[in-house]
Design a protein around this motif. Structure first.
Motif, short mmCIF file in Angstrom:
data_model
loop_
_atom_site.label_atom_id
_atom_site.label_comp_id
_atom_site.label_asym_id
_atom_site.label_seq_id
_atom_site.Cartn_x
_atom_site.Cartn_y
_atom_site.Cartn_z
N ARG A 94 0.20 -6.85 5.71
CA ARG A 94 -0.89 -6.08 5.82
C ARG A 94 -1.63 -6.07 7.66
NH1 ARG A 94 -4.32 -8.92 0.41
NH2 ARG A 94 -2.69 -8.12 -0.83
N ILE A 95 -0.76 -7.47 7.90
CA ILE A 95 -1.61 -7.41 9.09
C ILE A 95 -1.27 -5.73 9.89
CG2 ILE A 95 -1.50 -10.28 9.36
CD1 ILE A 95 0.44 -9.19 11.42
N ARG A 96 -0.41 -5.10 9.59
CA ARG A 96 -0.31 -4.14 10.81
C ARG A 96 -1.52 -3.46 10.32
NH1 ARG A 96 5.15 -3.67 11.59
NH2 ARG A 96 6.59 -4.14 9.72
N TRP A 97 -2.52 -2.97 9.54
CA TRP A 97 -3.91 -2.39 10.08
C TRP A 97 -4.81 -2.93 10.72
CZ3 TRP A 97 -3.02 2.31 7.35
CH2 TRP A 97 -1.86 2.48 6.64
N CYS A 98 -4.74 -4.26 11.10
CA CYS A 98 -5.98 -4.60 11.95
C CYS A 98 -4.98 -5.61 12.40
CB CYS A 98 -7.35 -4.41 11.10
SG CYS A 98 -8.46 -5.49 11.93
N PRO A 99 -5.11 -6.21 13.42
CA PRO A 99 -4.70 -7.14 14.36
C PRO A 99 -5.65 -8.50 14.25
CG PRO A 99 -4.85 -5.52 15.97
CD PRO A 99 -5.62 -5.09 14.62
N VAL A 100 -4.49 -9.57 13.57
CA VAL A 100 -4.87 -11.24 12.68
C VAL A 100 -4.65 -12.02 13.87
CG1 VAL A 100 -5.52 -12.37 11.25
CG2 VAL A 100 -5.03 -10.54 10.69
N GLN A 101 -5.91 -13.32 13.98
CA GLN A 101 -5.97 -14.12 14.73
C GLN A 101 -4.93 -15.68 14.10
OE1 GLN A 101 -8.55 -16.01 18.01
NE2 GLN A 101 -9.89 -15.95 16.58
N PHE A 102 -4.10 -15.87 14.95
CA PHE A 102 -2.97 -17.29 14.53
C PHE A 102 -3.20 -18.06 15.69
CE2 PHE A 102 -1.40 -13.11 12.49
CZ PHE A 102 -1.58 -13.73 11.50
N GLN A 103 -3.68 -19.42 15.29
CA GLN A 103 -3.38 -20.37 16.68
C GLN A 103 -2.60 -21.45 15.79
OE1 GLN A 103 -7.24 -21.73 16.73
NE2 GLN A 103 -7.63 -20.29 18.28
N ALA A 104 -2.18 -22.21 16.76
CA ALA A 104 -0.80 -23.19 16.57
C ALA A 104 -1.78 -24.35 16.06
CB ALA A 104 -0.55 -23.68 17.63
N TYR A 105 -2.21 -24.73 14.95
CA TYR A 105 -2.37 -26.00 14.57
C TYR A 105 -2.29 -26.84 15.36
CZ TYR A 105 -4.65 -29.73 10.94
OH TYR A 105 -5.41 -30.75 10.89
N VAL A 106 -3.54 -27.91 15.63
CA VAL A 106 -3.64 -28.87 16.84
C VAL A 106 -3.79 -30.59 16.24
CG1 VAL A 106 -4.69 -30.40 18.85
CG2 VAL A 106 -4.66 -27.18 18.40
N GLU A 107 -3.19 -30.94 15.43
CA GLU A 107 -3.44 -31.95 15.33
C GLU A 107 -4.12 -33.14 16.34
OE1 GLU A 107 -2.00 -33.58 12.49
OE2 GLU A 107 -0.38 -32.12 12.50
N GLY A 108 -5.18 -34.24 15.01
CA GLY A 108 -6.37 -34.88 15.78
C GLY A 108 -7.32 -34.33 14.48
N ASP A 109 -8.67 -35.45 15.21
CA ASP A 109 -9.76 -35.60 14.83
C ASP A 109 -10.98 -34.19 15.11
OD1 ASP A 109 -9.42 -37.47 13.08
OD2 ASP A 109 -9.98 -38.98 14.90
N ASP A 110 -11.48 -33.95 14.45
CA ASP A 110 -12.79 -32.43 14.52
C ASP A 110 -13.53 -33.88 15.58
OD1 ASP A 110 -11.73 -30.20 14.04
OD2 ASP A 110 -11.90 -31.19 11.49
N VAL A 111 -14.28 -33.22 16.84
CA VAL A 111 -15.64 -33.35 17.43
C VAL A 111 -16.79 -32.25 17.61
CG1 VAL A 111 -16.23 -35.08 19.24
CG2 VAL A 111 -14.17 -35.47 18.33
N ARG A 112 -17.78 -32.81 16.88
CA ARG A 112 -18.80 -31.56 17.37
C ARG A 112 -19.61 -32.54 17.93
NH1 ARG A 112 -22.21 -27.49 15.73
NH2 ARG A 112 -20.33 -25.93 14.91
N VAL A 113 -19.41 -31.13 18.97
CA VAL A 113 -20.36 -32.02 20.43
C VAL A 113 -21.82 -30.95 20.58
CG1 VAL A 113 -20.55 -32.46 23.40
CG2 VAL A 113 -18.49 -32.75 21.73
N HIS A 114 -22.56 -31.48 20.62
CA HIS A 114 -24.45 -30.90 20.46
C HIS A 114 -24.25 -31.05 22.12
CE1 HIS A 114 -23.72 -30.72 16.50
NE2 HIS A 114 -24.37 -29.43 16.34
N THR A 115 -24.50 -30.45 23.14
CA THR A 115 -25.55 -30.06 24.47
C THR A 115 -26.61 -29.69 24.14
OG1 THR A 115 -24.21 -28.28 24.92
CG2 THR A 115 -22.95 -30.11 25.74
N ILE A 116 -27.64 -29.93 24.81
CA ILE A 116 -29.17 -29.59 25.02
C ILE A 116 -29.61 -30.10 26.16
CG2 ILE A 116 -30.80 -30.20 24.29
CD1 ILE A 116 -29.18 -31.79 21.36
#
Lengths: 337, 242
Positions: A187-209
């Motif tokens: 189905r992706i032939r109709w519209c390009p789709v984004q794929f990413q290599a999975y990165v192992e590890g912990d999610d860190v959300r950084v809020h910059t203010i």
């Protein structure tokens, strides 16, 4: 004077209001649900570069008195006071014009603004934003946007675990490219789709203010921690995280390079300690993370809007790119806040 | 190699392509947005440790590759949305956003120099509202007509569109008009830098801007590229060469 725009009961605004009160700030709540009792006038004239007044709930405020703005309007079409109005109604037209003009003024106002709408656009295209992130020296996940199924299979063979997600800022659940997903790959032939290599590890959300950074680590086995319960049956766990000075500085610089006075930067820190930047949220709901960890972000937002600390958003990525490409000096007159 | 990306009805971009080809400082190819509306094109756009790249394999077997491009003249106002004709109505908004977001990204990655670079507020460069153009004009030292906006009477700007005006081409902060004094040129340079847009059309009041004190009405990132003749072509060549 600090102007807070949005719905007063929204959690981010509740917390900010408490912080502004605690700090004794002079502030003003522009409750967008009372839009019918609101008006704005803006003028550019030979006498004044930018002037005007904001009328709200019986009060009048000179725009030039406003030095800080927290701009968190919800889509006014869905306000209970507006959504059932006929398309041609005066109420609807007034609301639309008001919600157009306030951000227009904020765009050019000599005030600290969290955040200007122009700066909130970079994540409308995730691979575009990823290029800007990479230019700031961050590692980014290997990313492929394609409409070629064979290329996807090669990418998966090269990287093993692969996820896919939307290209635009339309909210999508990040999902793994498993056998079931592969059965739909044609189905992706109709519209390009984004794929990413999975990165192992912990999610860190950084809020910059401004020049401050608050990092929160999220532990979960889910591919997308926002949907941890749905994906794993267990809630994600949140805790404050020490970025270290160098990475904290880079996060602050990244937010500023995107023109964001406040940013929500999504990192994934690998077991080896390498920080990958996945994306930058220009309208972060900091209150969610603050509620989980007690990190004092509302106070930091309030202090920033009150003029404390430095503002670093003078050089947007586009501005830097323009300057590099033309060797032109970019005046700072737009960035004095 | 240089590449001009535009629509088949963008006559000034087609003219620019012809002039760049005729002057032959570098090979100049043409990519039409109408040609991009073809599902047989194979797209490959990568971002990662080794940088960014874009490759389009066209139905005729030819390839357009970022590895071979030094500069791009970008005139894409919209993504090739004809591609979405077959998309179900309920998915159309989502698909439009996806295709536009993808277009911005590959355009940005297409060459070291893309003029104008795509932005979140316009594929062909950043569109701004009249208030922003006027304030930028003031801050850069240009005169601007008064502007008054209210949420009850949004007609002020619309009424100006009937007034005589003149649009001039500006490339990298230089406006192409012999009547422009050095102080006007300096103001335009500041204006272009603040607008962060390398190619602009500046719209001034009156048929002779100098007679009206160079009073700026607004600007566009999508000007007529023929406005400055060969002087504009030469300036664009220099901009592409970097």
């Amino acid at each position: 004077m600090i102007l807070v725009c949005g719905i007063p009961s929204e959690t981010s605004i509740v917390r900010l209001a408490q912080a502004l009160e605690q700090l004794g700030a002079s502030w003003f709540m522009l409750n967008q649900r009372r839009v019918s009792q609101s008006a704005i006038e803006i003028g550019v004239s030979a006498a004044a570069e930018l002037e005007g007044t904001l009328e709200h709930d019986g009060r009048s405020l000179a725009l030039n008195e406003i030095t800080g703005v927290y701009l968190r309007f919800m889509d006014d079409r869905f306000l209970p006071e507006v959504r059932d109005e006929p398309l041609q109604s005066h109420t609807r037209a007034h609301s639309r014009a008001f919600h157009d003009l306030v951000p227009q003024w904020a765009e050019v106002a000599r005030a600290r603004v969290i955040n200007r709408y122009s700066a909130m656009g970079s994540n409308y295209s995730k691979p575009y934003q990823l290029q800007l992130i990479s230019q700031q020296g961050f590692s980014v996940p290997e990313t492929l946007v394609t409409n070629d199924p064979e290329r996807v299979l090669s990418f998966r063979a090269e990287h093993g675990r692969v996820i896919y997600k939307s290209v635009s800022s339309e909210r999508s659940i990040v999902s793994e490219l498993d056998d079931e997903a592969l059965s739909r790959l044609h189905r992706i032939r109709w519209c390009p789709v984004q794929f990413q290599a999975y990165v192992e590890g912990d999610d860190v959300r950084v809020h910059t203010i401004g020049e401050r950074a608050f990092a929160t680590r999220i532990r979960t086995a889910a591919t997308d921690y926002r949907y941890a319960r749905r994906q794993t049956g267990a809630e994600a766990e949140f805790e404050p995280f020490d970025l270290g000075a160098e990475l904290a500085d880079r996060c602050v610089a990244l937010g500023a390079s995107l023109g964001l006075d406040m940013a929500g930067i999504d990192l994934r820190v690998s077991p080896e300690g390498e920080a990958y930047c996945l994306e930058v949220n220009p309208s972060p709901v900091y209150s969610y993370y603050e509620a989980q960890t007690g990190q004092p972000m509302a106070i930091a937002v309030a202090e920033y809007l009150m003029g404390r600390g430095e503002t670093l958003t003078g050089r947007t990525a586009a501005r830097t790119q323009y300057q590099n490409s033309t060797k032109a000096a970019v005046p700072d007159s737009l960035t004095v806040r | 190699m240089w590449l001009i990306v535009c629509s088949s009805v963008d006559h000034s971009a087609l003219w620019m392509h012809e002039r760049l080809q005729a002057r032959a400082r570098a090979p100049a190819a043409l990519l039409l947005v109408e040609g991009l509306a073809d599902v047989r094109i194979r797209w490959r756009h990568a971002v990662g440790r080794s940088g960014t790249s874009v490759t389009l394999r066209l139905p005729d077997g030819n390839e357009v590759s970022s590895a071979e491009l030094r500069g791009v003249v970008n005139r894409l106002v919209t993504a090739p949305l004809v591609l979405l004709d077959a998309v179900e109505p309920e998915d159309r908004d989502y698909a439009t956003n996806e295709l536009t977001a993808f277009t911005a990204s590959w355009l940005h990655a297409l060459a070291p120099t893309v003029i104008n670079a795509p932005t979140p507020h316009g594929l062909v460069g950043r569109w701004r509202l009249p208030l922003e153009w006027r304030v930028l004009g003031r801050r850069s030292g240009l005169r601007t007509p008064d502007l008054h906006l209210t949420c009850t009477a949004p007609g002020d700007v619309l009424s100006e569109s009937d007034q005589p005006s003149t649009t001039l081409l500006a490339i990298d902060g230089h406006v192409f008009d012999q009547r422009a004094s050095s102080s006007v040129q300096r103001a335009v340079a500041r204006f272009s830098a603040m607008a962060e847009t390398r190619v602009l059309g500046l719209r001034f009041e009156g048929e002779d801007p100098s007679a009206n004190g160079w009073s700026l009405l607004d600007a566009t990132p999508y000007p007529d590229l023929t406005l400055a003749g060969d002087a504009g072509v030469e300036a664009l060549e220099q901009a592409l060469t970097g």
